[in-house]
Design a protein around this motif. Structure first.
Motif, PDB file in Angstrom:
ATOM      1  N   GLY A  77       0.835  -1.194   0.000  1.00  0.00           N
ATOM      2  CA  GLY A  77       0.000   0.000   0.000  1.00  0.00           C
ATOM      3  C   GLY A  77       0.867   1.240   0.000  1.00  0.00           C
ATOM      4  O   GLY A  77       2.067   1.167  -0.309  1.00  0.00           O
ATOM      5  N   TYR A  78       0.259   2.376   0.366  1.00  0.00           N
ATOM      6  CA  TYR A  78       1.013   3.621   0.391  1.00  0.00           C
ATOM      7  C   TYR A  78       2.187   3.499   1.375  1.00  0.00           C
ATOM      8  O   TYR A  78       2.022   3.015   2.491  1.00  0.00           O
ATOM      9  CB  TYR A  78       0.121   4.791   0.823  1.00  0.00           C
ATOM     10  CG  TYR A  78       0.904   6.052   0.993  1.00  0.00           C
ATOM     11  CD1 TYR A  78       1.251   6.817  -0.102  1.00  0.00           C
ATOM     12  CD2 TYR A  78       1.358   6.448   2.252  1.00  0.00           C
ATOM     13  CE1 TYR A  78       2.014   7.959   0.042  1.00  0.00           C
ATOM     14  CE2 TYR A  78       2.122   7.586   2.407  1.00  0.00           C
ATOM     15  CZ  TYR A  78       2.449   8.335   1.298  1.00  0.00           C
ATOM     16  OH  TYR A  78       3.222   9.458   1.447  1.00  0.00           O
ATOM     17  N   GLY A  79       3.337   3.936   0.933  1.00  0.00           N
ATOM     18  CA  GLY A  79       4.517   3.942   1.810  1.00  0.00           C
ATOM     19  C   GLY A  79       5.362   2.691   1.680  1.00  0.00           C
ATOM     20  O   GLY A  79       6.473   2.632   2.203  1.00  0.00           O
TER      21      GLY A  79
ATOM     22  N   PHE B 133       7.747  -0.145  -0.076  1.00  0.00           N
ATOM     23  CA  PHE B 133       8.781  -0.136  -1.097  1.00  0.00           C
ATOM     24  C   PHE B 133       9.562  -1.443  -1.025  1.00  0.00           C
ATOM     25  O   PHE B 133       9.426  -2.209  -0.077  1.00  0.00           O
ATOM     26  CB  PHE B 133       9.719   1.065  -0.924  1.00  0.00           C
ATOM     27  CG  PHE B 133      10.428   1.116   0.409  1.00  0.00           C
ATOM     28  CD1 PHE B 133       9.792   1.629   1.522  1.00  0.00           C
ATOM     29  CD2 PHE B 133      11.723   0.663   0.542  1.00  0.00           C
ATOM     30  CE1 PHE B 133      10.432   1.683   2.759  1.00  0.00           C
ATOM     31  CE2 PHE B 133      12.372   0.712   1.764  1.00  0.00           C
ATOM     32  CZ  PHE B 133      11.720   1.229   2.873  1.00  0.00           C
TER      33      PHE B 133
ATOM     34  N   TYR C 162       7.307  -1.576   4.657  1.00  0.00           N
ATOM     35  CA  TYR C 162       6.931  -0.183   4.894  1.00  0.00           C
ATOM     36  C   TYR C 162       8.057   0.502   5.664  1.00  0.00           C
ATOM     37  O   TYR C 162       7.909   1.608   6.125  1.00  0.00           O
ATOM     38  CB  TYR C 162       5.642  -0.106   5.713  1.00  0.00           C
ATOM     39  CG  TYR C 162       4.407  -0.495   4.950  1.00  0.00           C
ATOM     40  CD1 TYR C 162       3.690   0.452   4.230  1.00  0.00           C
ATOM     41  CD2 TYR C 162       3.963  -1.805   4.924  1.00  0.00           C
ATOM     42  CE1 TYR C 162       2.562   0.106   3.517  1.00  0.00           C
ATOM     43  CE2 TYR C 162       2.832  -2.162   4.214  1.00  0.00           C
ATOM     44  CZ  TYR C 162       2.144  -1.199   3.516  1.00  0.00           C
ATOM     45  OH  TYR C 162       1.016  -1.557   2.805  1.00  0.00           O
TER      46      TYR C 162
END
Lengths: 369, 579
Positions: A33-35, A37, A59
């Motif tokens: 999700g967001y954040g 990598f 994350y």
């Protein structure tokens, strides 16, 4: 019946072969999700003995998902080769497990040819497998201690590894059992027991800092687990009691189990198994012995309990040569278990969890054709 | 007398200039911003002539001057210049007010223009409504406090009061505007500030909240001292420092994290105000006053600079933003964040030091159980400053230091950044006392000592640090020669995938460790939730449910039930007013 792993196009179970491939419960692949990598660990990084890399979805700090990337793929051609040449190659697939590989391969060949090895050969094979187990378990615990930067225990454990290597060398002529087993022959002579103070090894368990790195780390309780990983999760799985060729029951062997399924339980199992192996070795007599192998055709499976779990070969023999050969290395299953155990842990847990499985990439990424 | 007349005219001219800026906004945005900058300069001049509240005027004027200059350089929308200058005018009226009515007029003007600006900027009115709702809660509390004050004095003029109740009411009203309240710590202010233009964000964060501080300070000067309020303010402030800094650390929204940082700073200022109210020791009070003023200066200017930094960045997510690094931005941002992190030789370093000294001195000098309050607050402020340092390091890194170099932008940021060490030197002027420690190399009057009536406590010398740092750097340079720098790509295990760590990842350790408080969720944009905000929402939902049930049961078009309700409500209101 328990699943052991894919062997060729079949699935090997404790009851024998079934139509494959084996049915594993598929894990949910983490979606970032967001954040989130990707973080790449390896192939050129400290802490890894062999060439392997891991693509970690994170994350930051926490591990959401892990993928193993292949860097050590080897193709070994054996089709049509004489058995002695194939044995030479099998022996070198993963030298730290050379005894396990050769004994499983020879057992498969003997089953294919319908031959039962004499008692002395069986005893010698048990001795080799247990010596190899002791050495590998010591090595796994040493790697765990090293990951925690515990240098004194690390060097004491390496000293014991060296003790075992010397004992093997004196018994079988080579520190890694190379040349110790041959077609219709076992060459080890006399058993030299390594001097290991198991109580000293248990001192590691009194260190809270060390235990904290292992407890709750990499919990995995899959019913298709093998070896110490299965036994650490409470499953009484062990090829030594399931395979009739090696008569472990005659040596009063008992399975060691734990229940938590974490890295600490896996270490405890390995630690206790060192003592169990030493006890087995006390009742074993090792002598060289030859026996005849007829020139027949046939198909057979050989399975042993390697230090990291079930290791199996399936062979098709024709005119003294290999027509078909399949390998089930324990590290292949252990990698799956490792990958499944890693999510929800954090980066610093990684080396401890990885080492606790006793995985060898050399055997996991080999393909035989 | 001559100075008095001059000051009066200066005030009129300043106000008229700002009104002109407001009018000009209908014609030209740039002209409006330029005139607003002129008005801000006049306000600074006015502030220099003022007495007790000088720091508030000068600092506000500087904030407006920088923001207006930035807007004049970068903003062209007329609607924005209208709302911007309107907000400035509102704050100006508040600060210049001579009575409660003028104060409220300015306060409302400021709230309404800021609300319009936030809403128009994004064409999304939720952040604006949030801002307005809390602004009005604040106003209601202020009106209540002012009515009580009027009841006592019979006039709307600022007169000395004997009752502390107006102070209690207005203080909580002002703290709502500062983003601080016992049951509402950190949510509305970031929503509003994160959705405004950079220059307005800096005004909202640095100047509007400063108006709240000014309001409390003003009411404190009118009301008798109350130690209980001092203790409450210290605790609320320190709590806000801790949680504001924590949420700033974990926020990945560029302006949101600065807004949370504002709450942390406001918390620190509130703590200083509480310390001022708690202590009866005149020496310690003087030092607490120094701490308060230095904090006001440090926070307002550094936060202005940092919000202006966001104007040079594309995108709002710290992990995905794109920008170019320039020498001016690099140095400016580093100095600003160093100040916000409480590092010497910046003014922020003096501010954090003085606040902690104040709290720990009070924990010794205030007797009884009250002495524990500053001690506890000191611990919370210390922890909060730790989080603040982490947050600021992340801000500098991902907005400037790790970005590719290009262009020469951000000279205004550099200018504000350079002010940080300069203001550290000017903090000597605010200090109630100066001393020397020749044996340590700190010669006459270069040391700012902290102390209370019971004795001296500690000391700090920004000048010493400012001189020593370049000397040590020079010695290092002379000893090791010109530095040899080799620039390489970040090591990504030789994969060539150019993998890099992110801002989000840098803060994730705290998200995981404090997952109970932060309610960390994975795989969502909003990864951390504010437990206080949730509590407020639950309270509101509960109240709505209760109201609905109540209305259905007793106000279901039955005139008799309605009459009973009205009579009961009337009795309750009478009782409350009477009590």
């Amino acid at each position: 019946m328990r699943i052991i792993g894919d062997l060729g196009s079949h699935c090997l179970t404790s009851e024998g072969l079934v139509e494959g491939p084996c049915k594993y419960s598929h894990p949910t692949i983490g979606e970032g999700g967001y954040g989130s990598f990707s973080f790449l660990y390896g192939p050129s990084a400290g802490g890894l003995l062999e060439s392997v890399a891991f693509d970690i979805l994170t994350y930051g700090e926490s591990i959401e998902d892990v993928r193993a990337l292949s860097y050590k793929t080897r193709h070994i051609k054996v089709g049509g080769l004489p058995l002695r040449d194939v044995l030479f190659k099998v022996e070198r697939i993963n030298v730290p497990f050379a005894a396990s590989h050769t004994i499983a391969f020879l057992t498969a060949v003997e089953n294919a040819l319908g031959v039962s090895p004499p008692e002395e050969v069986v005893e010698s094979r048990i001795a080799q497998l247990e010596l190899e187990r002791i050495r590998n378990n010591l090595l796994v615990i040493q790697r765990l201690a090293e990951a925690a930067s515990f240098l004194v225990p690390t060097y004491r454990l390496l000293y014991y590894v060296e003790e075992v290597n010397r004992a093997i060398s004196r018994s079988c002529g080579h520190r890694y059992f190379l040349g110790a087993n041959y077609l219709g022959e076992s060459r080890c002579q006399g058993l030299h027991l390594p001097r290991i103070d198991v109580e000293e090894l248990r001192d590691l368990l009194s260190n809270r800092i060390f235990i904290d790195r292992l407890q709750g780390n990499g919990v995995v309780k899959e019913d298709w687990a093998i070896g110490p990983a299965a036994r650490a999760a409470g499953f009484s799985y062990d090829a030594r009691l399931e395979v009739p060729e090696l008569k472990y029951r005659d040596h009063g062997f008992k399975i060691v189990t734990e229940s938590k399924g974490d890295a600490f339980s896996r270490m405890l199992v390995r630690l206790e198994e060192i003592e169990v192996s030493l006890k087995i070795l006390e009742g074993v007599e090792v002598k060289p012995r030859r026996f005849e192998l007829p020139l027949r055709e046939g198909r057979g499976i050989g399975r042993v309990e390697s230090p990291s779990g079930d290791l199996a070969y399936m062979v098709q023999v024709e005119q003294g040569s290999i027509k078909e050969l399949h390998l089930l290395p324990p590290s292949r299953i252990n990698i799956l278990l490792f990958l499944r155990s890693m999510p929800e842990n954090i980066f610093t847990d990684f080396p401890f969890n990885w080492e606790s499985f006793g995985i060898w990439i050399s055997e996991a990424e080999v393909s035989i054709s | 007398m001559y100075l008095q007349i001059d000051k009066f005219y200066l005030e009129i001219v300043t106000l008229l200039t700002m009104i002109t800026a407001l009018a000009l906004s209908l014609w030209s945005a740039r002209a409006s911003h330029v005139v607003a900058a002129i008005s801000s300069s006049l306000f600074i001049l006015y502030g220099l002539y003022s007495g007790e509240f000088r720091v508030f005027y000068v600092v506000s004027g500087l904030v407006w001057l920088f923001s207006s200059t930035f807007s004049a350089l970068h903003d062209r929308e007329r609607w924005y210049s209208l709302t911007f200058s309107g907000t400035l005018l509102g704050i100006m009226i508040t600060l210049l007010s001579q009575n409660y009515l003028e104060f409220l007029t300015g306060w409302e003007l400021m709230t309404l223009f800021a609300y319009a600006s936030i809403g128009v900027y994004r064409r999304e009115w939720r952040p604006g409504y949030t801002f307005l709702a809390f602004g009005e809660v604040s106003t209601v509390l202020l009106i209540a406090g002012f009515i009580l004050a009027y009841q006592e004095t019979g006039t709307f003029l600022f007169h000395t009061l004997t009752d502390t109740l107006p102070l209690w009411f207005t203080t909580f009203g002002f703290t709502v505007k500062m983003g601080i309240f016992p049951f509402l710590v950190v949510e509305w202010l970031p929503i509003a500030h994160g959705n405004a233009k950079p220059s307005l964000s800096s005004v909202l964060s640095a100047s509007m909240t400063l108006a709240g501080v000014y309001g409390i300070y003003k009411m404190m000067s009118l009301c008798p001292q109350t130690q209980a309020l001092g203790g409450v303010l210290i605790l609320i402030g320190a709590f806000s420092v801790l949680f504001g800094a924590l949420y700033s650390y974990v926020s990945d929204h560029m302006k949101g994290m600065l807004a949370f940082s504002t709450i942390e700073n406001n918390g620190a200022i509130l703590t200083a105000l509480g310390s001022l109210e708690l202590s009866a020791d005149p020496v310690l009070k003087a030092f607490a006053q120094f701490s308060l003023m230095v904090y006001v200066v440090a926070h307002s200017l550094a936060k202005t600079g940092l919000f202006l930094v966001t104007g040079y960045v594309h995108g709002e997510s710290m992990s995905t933003l794109s920008t170019e690094r320039s020498f001016s931005l690099e140095i400016g941002t580093t100095l600003l964040t160093a100040s916000m992190s409480g590092l010497l030789p910046t003014v922020g370093g003096v501010a954090v030091w003085s606040l902690l000294e104040t709290l720990f001195m009070e924990s010794i000098s205030v007797r009884g159980i009250l002495g524990l309050i500053p001690l506890l607050a000191g611990v919370m402020v210390g922890m909060g400053e730790g989080f603040a340092t982490g947050a600021m390091a992340r801000f500098t890194s991902f907005t400037s230091l790790v970005r590719p170099r290009g262009g020469e932008r951000g000279r205004l940021v550099l200018l504000i950044g350079v002010l940080m060490p300069v203001l550290a030197l000017l903090s000597y002027l605010l200090s109630p006392e100066m001393a020397g420690a020749a044996s340590l190399g700190m010669f006459s009057n270069s040391l700012i000592p902290s102390g209370y009536s019971g004795g001296s406590f500690g000391g700090i010398s920004p000048l010493y640090v400012l001189i020593i740092l370049p000397i040590l750097s020079l010695i290092t340079y002379l000893a090791s020669g010109r530095r040899r720098v080799r620039t390489v790509d970040p090591w990504d295990n030789g994969s060539g995938r150019r993998l890099t760590y992110t801002s989000f990842g840098m803060a994730n350790n705290i998200r995981l460790m404090l997952r109970f408080v932060l309610r960390t969720r994975k795989g969502a944009v909003e990864t951390s939730a504010d437990v206080f905000w949730r509590a407020i929402l639950q309270l509101v939902r509960g109240y709505v449910r209760f109201s609905r049930a109540f209305s259905r049961a007793y106000m279901n078009s039955s005139i008799s039930w309605y009459m009973i309700y009205m009579i009961l409500a009337f009795i309750v209101v009478i009782l409350v007013v009477f009590l």
